[in-house]
Design a protein around this motif. Structure first.
Motif, PDB file in Angstrom:
ATOM      1  N   ARG A 168       0.844  -1.182   0.000  1.00 55.57           N
ATOM      2  CA  ARG A 168       0.000   0.000   0.000  1.00 55.57           C
ATOM      3  C   ARG A 168       0.886   1.241   0.000  1.00 55.57           C
ATOM      4  O   ARG A 168       2.060   1.192   0.359  1.00 55.57           O
ATOM      5  N   PRO A 169       0.324   2.414  -0.310  1.00 56.31           N
ATOM      6  CA  PRO A 169       1.140   3.630  -0.345  1.00 56.31           C
ATOM      7  C   PRO A 169       1.856   3.910   0.967  1.00 56.31           C
ATOM      8  O   PRO A 169       2.952   4.452   0.975  1.00 56.31           O
ATOM      9  N   LEU A 170       1.236   3.546   2.107  1.00 57.33           N
ATOM     10  CA  LEU A 170       1.879   3.808   3.388  1.00 57.33           C
ATOM     11  C   LEU A 170       3.255   3.174   3.467  1.00 57.33           C
ATOM     12  O   LEU A 170       4.192   3.735   4.022  1.00 57.33           O
ATOM     13  N   VAL A 171       3.389   1.978   2.918  1.00 61.33           N
ATOM     14  CA  VAL A 171       4.626   1.230   3.034  1.00 61.33           C
ATOM     15  C   VAL A 171       5.794   1.981   2.410  1.00 61.33           C
ATOM     16  O   VAL A 171       6.910   1.926   2.905  1.00 61.33           O
ATOM     17  N   THR A 172       5.559   2.690   1.326  1.00 58.30           N
ATOM     18  CA  THR A 172       6.644   3.374   0.631  1.00 58.30           C
ATOM     19  C   THR A 172       6.702   4.855   0.961  1.00 58.30           C
ATOM     20  O   THR A 172       7.504   5.578   0.383  1.00 58.30           O
ATOM     21  N   ALA A 173       5.865   5.313   1.883  1.00 56.09           N
ATOM     22  CA  ALA A 173       5.874   6.732   2.219  1.00 56.09           C
ATOM     23  C   ALA A 173       7.239   7.118   2.781  1.00 56.09           C
ATOM     24  O   ALA A 173       7.702   6.519   3.747  1.00 56.09           O
ATOM     25  N   LEU A 194       9.238   6.366   8.372  1.00 59.14           N
ATOM     26  CA  LEU A 194      10.225   6.070   9.405  1.00 59.14           C
ATOM     27  C   LEU A 194      10.661   7.323  10.147  1.00 59.14           C
ATOM     28  O   LEU A 194      10.842   7.303  11.366  1.00 59.14           O
ATOM     29  N   SER A 195      10.806   8.433   9.431  1.00 58.55           N
ATOM     30  CA  SER A 195      11.245   9.663  10.107  1.00 58.55           C
ATOM     31  C   SER A 195      10.220  10.108  11.147  1.00 58.55           C
ATOM     32  O   SER A 195      10.588  10.658  12.197  1.00 58.55           O
ATOM     33  N   SER A 196       8.936   9.836  10.892  1.00 60.45           N
ATOM     34  CA  SER A 196       7.916  10.217  11.867  1.00 60.45           C
ATOM     35  C   SER A 196       7.882   9.259  13.053  1.00 60.45           C
ATOM     36  O   SER A 196       7.502   9.635  14.165  1.00 60.45           O
ATOM     37  N   LEU A 197       8.285   8.005  12.832  1.00 62.07           N
ATOM     38  CA  LEU A 197       8.300   7.020  13.904  1.00 62.07           C
ATOM     39  C   LEU A 197       9.591   7.035  14.711  1.00 62.07           C
ATOM     40  O   LEU A 197       9.608   6.603  15.874  1.00 62.07           O
ATOM     41  N   CYS A 218      -3.503   0.464   8.083  1.00 64.91           N
ATOM     42  CA  CYS A 218      -3.235   1.348   9.223  1.00 64.91           C
ATOM     43  C   CYS A 218      -3.874   2.724   9.064  1.00 64.91           C
ATOM     44  O   CYS A 218      -3.800   3.544   9.984  1.00 64.91           O
ATOM     45  N   THR A 219      -4.472   3.010   7.906  1.00 59.16           N
ATOM     46  CA  THR A 219      -5.034   4.337   7.673  1.00 59.16           C
ATOM     47  C   THR A 219      -6.495   4.281   7.232  1.00 59.16           C
ATOM     48  O   THR A 219      -7.046   5.282   6.777  1.00 59.16           O
ATOM     49  N   ALA A 220      -7.112   3.102   7.372  1.00 62.10           N
ATOM     50  CA  ALA A 220      -8.517   2.980   6.963  1.00 62.10           C
ATOM     51  C   ALA A 220      -9.406   3.807   7.890  1.00 62.10           C
ATOM     52  O   ALA A 220      -9.086   4.034   9.046  1.00 62.10           O
ATOM     53  N   GLU A 221     -10.532   4.238   7.340  1.00 63.36           N
ATOM     54  CA  GLU A 221     -11.482   4.997   8.150  1.00 63.36           C
ATOM     55  C   GLU A 221     -12.123   4.085   9.196  1.00 63.36           C
ATOM     56  O   GLU A 221     -12.210   2.879   9.030  1.00 63.36           O
ATOM     57  N   GLY A 222     -12.588   4.669  10.278  1.00 67.47           N
ATOM     58  CA  GLY A 222     -13.263   3.892  11.304  1.00 67.47           C
ATOM     59  C   GLY A 222     -12.397   3.716  12.537  1.00 67.47           C
ATOM     60  O   GLY A 222     -11.380   4.403  12.725  1.00 67.47           O
ATOM     61  N   THR A 223     -12.783   2.771  13.376  1.00 63.73           N
ATOM     62  CA  THR A 223     -12.110   2.585  14.663  1.00 63.73           C
ATOM     63  C   THR A 223     -11.292   1.308  14.734  1.00 63.73           C
ATOM     64  O   THR A 223     -10.759   0.978  15.792  1.00 63.73           O
ATOM     65  N   GLY A 242       3.793  12.583   9.293  1.00 61.20           N
ATOM     66  CA  GLY A 242       3.821  11.371   8.498  1.00 61.20           C
ATOM     67  C   GLY A 242       2.456  10.752   8.301  1.00 61.20           C
ATOM     68  O   GLY A 242       1.429  11.294   8.729  1.00 61.20           O
ATOM     69  N   PRO A 243       2.402   9.596   7.647  1.00 62.41           N
ATOM     70  CA  PRO A 243       1.120   8.981   7.292  1.00 62.41           C
ATOM     71  C   PRO A 243       0.315   8.480   8.492  1.00 62.41           C
ATOM     72  O   PRO A 243      -0.877   8.227   8.355  1.00 62.41           O
TER      73      PRO A 243
END
Length: 480
Positions: free
Chosen positions: A16-21, A25-28, A63-68, A120-121
């Motif tokens: 998914r796009p998150l993986v290559t963002a 890592l810089s945000s984590l 990790c970024t889907a809408e909802g809870t 970050g994402p």
């Protein structure tokens, strides 16, 4: 119909796009720099983390889907730390992280929290240790039930050995060098934390033993790995799901209980010797073997000497015994010069009472945790070695129990250790293994090498325990 979390966890998905963002890592990194050094499995304690580099990232659950609903992010990262000039080319240890990502972390998971990224994402979400979340642990099991791949990860399974769906998950909270989850008292998943390229012996050896119909090892049923970095190379093992032995007691606890009750332990020790010899015999029949002659034994002795010298520099209390300990390694090299060879094979590599389980009722012994000493390189842990190295390590474990139990090394406890060690060697010889007492030079060298390893480990991690291996150092240096 809406897609369930279980379906999303188990279906094959592309990266998914998150993986290559690029800013993931810089945000984590600020959060990880605080959290990682506090973990038992982190090997770089005492050295500052200057940064992280990303090896791979895979979303097992969005990790970024809408909802809870929570997501699961699997990362392989290298921790960048200062190293001695002699190791300047080392890229840093690689660690596997399984992170939960939650829009609003429930109070019950507060102890698992790592933090909230400022950018970050994953901005605005809480990142936490996924292996402390029973729900996410259950989703990991669902994924292991289905061979295939997600992103950089590949899931393998023994034919016909898949676990049933819906088993309750229970994280093992005891401190370990890896992380484990028990599923319904039927299976246990070990997630390796410090990652080295190649097949981990804790998958390779139990699979070989299961194929050889050796019943002394819980059978692996599924595993998680990355694909080989180059054509013809080996995959890298990330986790192993094995049968769980409910109701079993580990040998360390049994030995301490016997010491506390002033009870004889020679019967269980003898039976454990039988089990060890059966495992060694099966490994020798199933996997390659070789013979170590003069040059090879000299190389083994040289590696032992190098470890002794390095440990003596790091732990000064060892220095007065250095020359007399080195004599054990010189004697091993001398055996090779005399023209005698020793059979070498795959072995357990880190055998001690804590790596054994005794079943209730019949009291049958099993051996577990074939990873070897995690601090040593993977290639070294997979090296063919004399089987008596495992025996020497177990003898050290009996001595450890006698000196660290309630009696604290009093004369009765030391006599208990002597009789128990003899019984273990007797059982090993009875079950077809080489009688350890017929190879004094080899046994003394390996027991000395193990004691030196213990000195360094205790000095770094448990200074209060340092007197235990130092007592062995004094005994071995005196030629006892």
């Amino acid at each position: 119909m809406s897609e369930t979390a279980s379906t999303r966890a188990t279906r094959k998905t592309p990266d998914r796009p998150l993986v290559t963002a690029p800013d993931l890592l810089s945000s984590l990194a600020p959060l990880l720099a605080e959290w990682v050094p506090r973990q038992r499995w982190f090997a770089g304690k005492g050295r500052l983390i200057t940064g992280f580099s990303l090896v791979s990232a895979t979303e097992l659950l969005s990790c970024t889907a809408e909802g809870t609903a929570p997501g699961i992010l699997q990362l392989l990262v290298r921790a960048q730390q200062p190293v001695p000039p002699s190791r300047a080319a080392v890229a840093g240890d690689c660690y596997q992280l399984l992170l939960g990502v939650h829009p609003a972390l429930p109070p019950r998971l507060a102890p698992a929290a790592i933090g909230r990224p400022a950018g970050g994402p994953l901005r605005g979400r809480t990142v936490y240790d996924a292996l402390l979340d029973n729900r996410l642990c259950g989703l990991l099991l669902e994924r292991l039930r289905m061979p295939g791949r997600i992103g950089a990860l590949r899931f393998g399974r023994e034919p016909g050995a898949g676990p049933p769906s819906g088993l309750p998950a229970r994280p093992v909270t005891a401190e370990q060098s890896n992380s484990s989850i028990v599923y319904g008292d039927a299976y246990i998943l070990k997630i390796f934390r410090r990652i080295a390229p190649g097949i981990n012996p804790d998958l390779e050896l139990p699979r070989a033993l299961t194929a050889a119909r050796c019943a002394r090892v819980p059978a692996p049923v599924a595993w998680l790995e990355t694909e080989a970095a180059e054509e013809g190379g080996e995959p890298t093992t990330l986790g192993v799901l094995q049968q769980y032995l409910p109701g079993s007691s580990d040998g360390w606890r049994l030995a301490l209980d016997a010491l506390a009750a002033r009870a004889d332990f020679t019967g269980p020790a003898r039976a454990l010797g039988h089990a060890t010899a059966e495992v060694h015999t099966a490994l020798a029949q199933t996997l390659p073997t070789t013979e170590l002659h003069g040059p090879q034994l000299a190389a083994v002795a040289a590696r032992m000497t190098a470890r002794l010298e390095a440990t003596a520099r790091a732990v000064p209390v060892l220095q007065p015994y250095r020359d007399r300990l080195r004599a054990s390694f010189d004697a091993l090299a001398g055996v090779g010069r005399d023209g005698r060879g020793w059979a070498a094979q795959r072995i357990h590599g880190d055998l001690h009472l804590g790596q054994t389980l005794r079943s209730p009722g019949a009291g049958r012994w099993s051996l577990i945790d074939f990873e070897g000493e995690p601090a040593r390189p993977l290639a070294e842990r997979r090296r063919l070695q004399p089987a008596l190295r495992d025996v020497a390590a177990m003898l050290r474990s009996f001595d450890y129990a006698a000196r660290s139990g309630p009696a604290g090394g009093d004369p009765w406890s030391l006599e208990w250790a002597r009789h128990t060690r003899d019984a273990y060697c007797l059982g090993y010889a009875e079950a077809g293994g080489l009688d350890p007492r017929s190879a004094p030079a080899l046994m003394r060298a390996y027991e000395t090498d193990k004691a030196v390893y213990e000195v360094l480990y205790e000095a770094r991690h448990r200074p209060d325990w340092l007197p235990v291996p130092m007592a062995a150092v004094r005994r071995l240096a005196a030629g006892d």
